[in-house]
Scaffold this active site. Sequence first.
Site, PDB file in Angstrom:
ATOM      1  N   TYR A  82       0.794  -1.180   0.018  1.00  0.00           N
ATOM      2  CA  TYR A  82      -0.036  -0.002  -0.095  1.00  0.00           C
ATOM      3  C   TYR A  82       0.788   1.269   0.013  1.00  0.00           C
ATOM      4  O   TYR A  82       1.793   1.150   0.745  1.00  0.00           O
ATOM      5  CB  TYR A  82      -0.801   0.040   1.361  1.00  0.00           C
ATOM      6  CG  TYR A  82      -2.321  -0.280   0.862  1.00  0.00           C
ATOM      7  CD1 TYR A  82      -2.988   0.765   0.213  1.00  0.00           C
ATOM      8  CD2 TYR A  82      -3.083  -1.287   1.079  1.00  0.00           C
ATOM      9  CE1 TYR A  82      -4.469   0.620  -0.289  1.00  0.00           C
ATOM     10  CE2 TYR A  82      -4.350  -1.415   0.669  1.00  0.00           C
ATOM     11  CZ  TYR A  82      -5.008  -0.394   0.025  1.00  0.00           C
ATOM     12  OH  TYR A  82      -6.121  -0.793  -0.160  1.00  0.00           O
ATOM     13  N   GLU A  84      -0.521   4.982  -0.463  1.00  0.00           N
ATOM     14  CA  GLU A  84      -1.521   5.825  -0.726  1.00  0.00           C
ATOM     15  C   GLU A  84      -0.576   7.366  -0.557  1.00  0.00           C
ATOM     16  O   GLU A  84       0.217   7.194   0.236  1.00  0.00           O
ATOM     17  CB  GLU A  84      -2.763   6.193   0.286  1.00  0.00           C
ATOM     18  CG  GLU A  84      -3.644   5.220  -0.091  1.00  0.00           C
ATOM     19  CD  GLU A  84      -4.908   4.918   0.797  1.00  0.00           C
ATOM     20  OE1 GLU A  84      -5.079   5.901   1.544  1.00  0.00           O
ATOM     21  OE2 GLU A  84      -5.628   3.947   0.723  1.00  0.00           O
ATOM     22  N   ASP A 259      -7.442  14.229 -24.059  1.00  0.00           N
ATOM     23  CA  ASP A 259      -7.224  12.818 -23.937  1.00  0.00           C
ATOM     24  C   ASP A 259      -6.480  11.883 -25.132  1.00  0.00           C
ATOM     25  O   ASP A 259      -7.206  11.675 -26.118  1.00  0.00           O
ATOM     26  CB  ASP A 259      -8.499  12.180 -23.571  1.00  0.00           C
ATOM     27  CG  ASP A 259      -8.713  10.666 -23.462  1.00  0.00           C
ATOM     28  OD1 ASP A 259      -7.730  10.034 -23.358  1.00  0.00           O
ATOM     29  OD2 ASP A 259      -9.788  10.213 -22.875  1.00  0.00           O
ATOM     30  N   THR A 288      -3.879   6.483 -21.590  1.00  0.00           N
ATOM     31  CA  THR A 288      -3.867   5.049 -21.032  1.00  0.00           C
ATOM     32  C   THR A 288      -2.251   4.780 -21.625  1.00  0.00           C
ATOM     33  O   THR A 288      -1.799   5.701 -22.314  1.00  0.00           O
ATOM     34  CB  THR A 288      -4.849   4.092 -21.656  1.00  0.00           C
ATOM     35  OG1 THR A 288      -4.667   4.235 -23.286  1.00  0.00           O
ATOM     36  CG2 THR A 288      -6.133   4.294 -21.423  1.00  0.00           C
ATOM     37  N   LYS A 291      -2.314   1.204 -25.217  1.00  0.00           N
ATOM     38  CA  LYS A 291      -2.706   1.287 -26.232  1.00  0.00           C
ATOM     39  C   LYS A 291      -1.489   1.397 -27.138  1.00  0.00           C
ATOM     40  O   LYS A 291      -0.532   0.506 -27.220  1.00  0.00           O
ATOM     41  CB  LYS A 291      -3.683   2.239 -26.611  1.00  0.00           C
ATOM     42  CG  LYS A 291      -4.927   2.090 -25.663  1.00  0.00           C
ATOM     43  CD  LYS A 291      -6.186   2.894 -26.275  1.00  0.00           C
ATOM     44  CE  LYS A 291      -6.909   3.243 -25.121  1.00  0.00           C
ATOM     45  NZ  LYS A 291      -7.771   2.487 -24.396  1.00  0.00           N
ATOM     46  N   ARG A 297      -1.499  -2.362 -18.783  1.00  0.00           N
ATOM     47  CA  ARG A 297      -2.767  -1.221 -18.607  1.00  0.00           C
ATOM     48  C   ARG A 297      -3.051  -0.603 -17.531  1.00  0.00           C
ATOM     49  O   ARG A 297      -2.872  -0.750 -16.277  1.00  0.00           O
ATOM     50  CB  ARG A 297      -3.788  -2.607 -18.297  1.00  0.00           C
ATOM     51  CG  ARG A 297      -5.225  -2.204 -18.655  1.00  0.00           C
ATOM     52  CD  ARG A 297      -6.111  -3.539 -18.666  1.00  0.00           C
ATOM     53  NE  ARG A 297      -5.903  -4.107 -20.121  1.00  0.00           N
ATOM     54  CZ  ARG A 297      -6.228  -3.528 -20.916  1.00  0.00           C
ATOM     55  NH1 ARG A 297      -7.370  -2.632 -20.837  1.00  0.00           N
ATOM     56  NH2 ARG A 297      -6.289  -3.978 -22.340  1.00  0.00           N
TER      57      ARG A 297
HETATM   58  N1  PLP Z   1      -9.991   7.607 -22.956  1.00  0.00           N
HETATM   59  C1  PLP Z   1      -9.970   7.030 -24.255  1.00  0.00           C
HETATM   60  C2  PLP Z   1      -9.921   8.112 -25.449  1.00  0.00           C
HETATM   61  C3  PLP Z   1     -10.186   5.720 -24.625  1.00  0.00           C
HETATM   62  O1  PLP Z   1     -10.055   5.286 -25.936  1.00  0.00           O
HETATM   63  C4  PLP Z   1     -10.206   4.869 -23.779  1.00  0.00           C
HETATM   64  C5  PLP Z   1     -10.659   3.494 -23.825  1.00  0.00           C
HETATM   65  O2  PLP Z   1     -10.859   2.770 -24.642  1.00  0.00           O
HETATM   66  C6  PLP Z   1     -10.345   5.335 -22.300  1.00  0.00           C
HETATM   67  C7  PLP Z   1     -10.244   7.020 -22.218  1.00  0.00           C
HETATM   68  C8  PLP Z   1     -10.578   4.512 -21.105  1.00  0.00           C
HETATM   69  O3  PLP Z   1      -9.409   3.726 -20.918  1.00  0.00           O
HETATM   70  P1  PLP Z   1      -9.460   2.400 -19.901  1.00  0.00           P
HETATM   71  O4  PLP Z   1     -10.351   1.558 -20.173  1.00  0.00           O
HETATM   72  O5  PLP Z   1      -8.047   2.081 -19.517  1.00  0.00           O
HETATM   73  O6  PLP Z   1     -10.353   3.075 -18.794  1.00  0.00           O
END
Ligand code: PLP
Length: 490
Positions: A82, A84, A259, A288, A291, A297
Amino acid sequence: MTAESTTSSVSSVGGLGAAYADTASEAYRAALRVIESVEPRIADATRKELADQRDSLKLIASENYASPAVLLTMGTWFSDKYAEGTIGHRFYAACQNVDTVEAVATEHARELFGAPYAYAQPHSGIDANLVAYWAILATKVEAPGLAELGAKHVNDLSEADWETLRNKLGNQRLLGMSLDTGGHLTHGFRPNISGKMFHQRQYGTNPETGFVDYDAVAALAREFKPLVLVAGYSAYPRRINFAKMREIADEVGATLMVDMAHFAGLVAGKVFTGDEDPVPHAHVTTTTTHKSLRGPRGGLILATEEYAPAVDKGCPMVLGGPLSHVMAAKAVALAEARQPEFRAYAQSIADNAQALADGFTKRDAGLVTGGTDNHLVLLDVTSFGLTGRQAESALLDSGIVTNRNAIPADPNGAWYTSGIRLGTPALTTRGFGADDFDRVAELVVEVLSNTQAEGTSKAKYKLADGTADRVHAAAGELLAANPLYPGLTL
Ligand code: PLP
């Protein structure tokens, strides 16, 4: 490009190539023996998963194959700890090694992306976005609200003042890309928490071209005056001009959040630079790590100095204990992404997407926006007389793994859809080159041309006899020429 030259240029890091195959094989064999002694069904499923991933043509745009170095890093005792809090400031004792892990991960992230600040704790992309939204709210609404009330901390407020501030926090506006034009459900889609905590509105794409229309986004932003403008996508096959998005945000006083979950690998590999690199333009950038970035992950946030202090409070604001074993794997993946080979890999992702798009276009298969300039294509399957659901299933029967996806103003809605999304990061990791992707386009078209909808059903279909076997065999040849984890035996 031959399989050999591609493999050596894009896949030699972290044991993805044959160099570490014997060592990785030994490690996995030993690990599976240990797992087997406790729960053989899990050892069995783990072996089968590798076999299945090796044997299918994986075109899911959001998936990849992490290196054995990244995967092995996740299987350690860091999972048991842990931690935090943040580096050097934990709510638990004995976090010195987690501090090292988090410091290395964030250092690599800052260096790789040229960001002043990085936060490696989010467990996933959704978590990263949630932390980012609350960090923006904390910076733009909570902090000035506290100052107005003459308080330093929310715990110092009376119940009545806290209620007033909470109402303000819960009444802010967010403008993001609509789901059917490629946005993500965390960008203000009502069924997701982002659409519930914000008063949200969405921008789409130009109905004629399918491209983002910056003038239309600006007009909507002027009228709606969002606190947060979100840019980024899951299924948009084009690049975004983040400098323009920042201009729009600045004009209306919004915070620009990007994002980059899907295309972080292209940013890391310097395929997206200048106005197409979100990091210098956004106030907060989320991603993320699993990808196109080809890590474990998980999630990651980059921020300017202004937003860094609030993001750094991701725990306890949104998160609990970080997944230290995954942060360690993020550090390894980010170290891989800083190697020169990763740039070649990222460029191949984009070149291969171009080859895939050209392969469809020359076979008269319709693409949303007419092509791609990132890592994915969105195939409109209505010209084959199919729904996305039927196309996805027929392709899967033939050993081709894709996912159905809505197209702009989709007549079949978000469940059945009219599109198929195909991405190149995973097969590029295997060493596929442009000729291979042209062949992939040929095989996809062969399946869809031999599939017929059954009656008026949006789900049932009939695949012409022999098609699945023929395409399976052809896909098998491509896969054999570009092996996943070459030399790795269990
Ligand atoms: N943001 C975008 C643009 C995504 O394509 C995705 C997942 O496909 C996410 C966020 C969410 O990611 P996670 O599945 O790791 O929560």
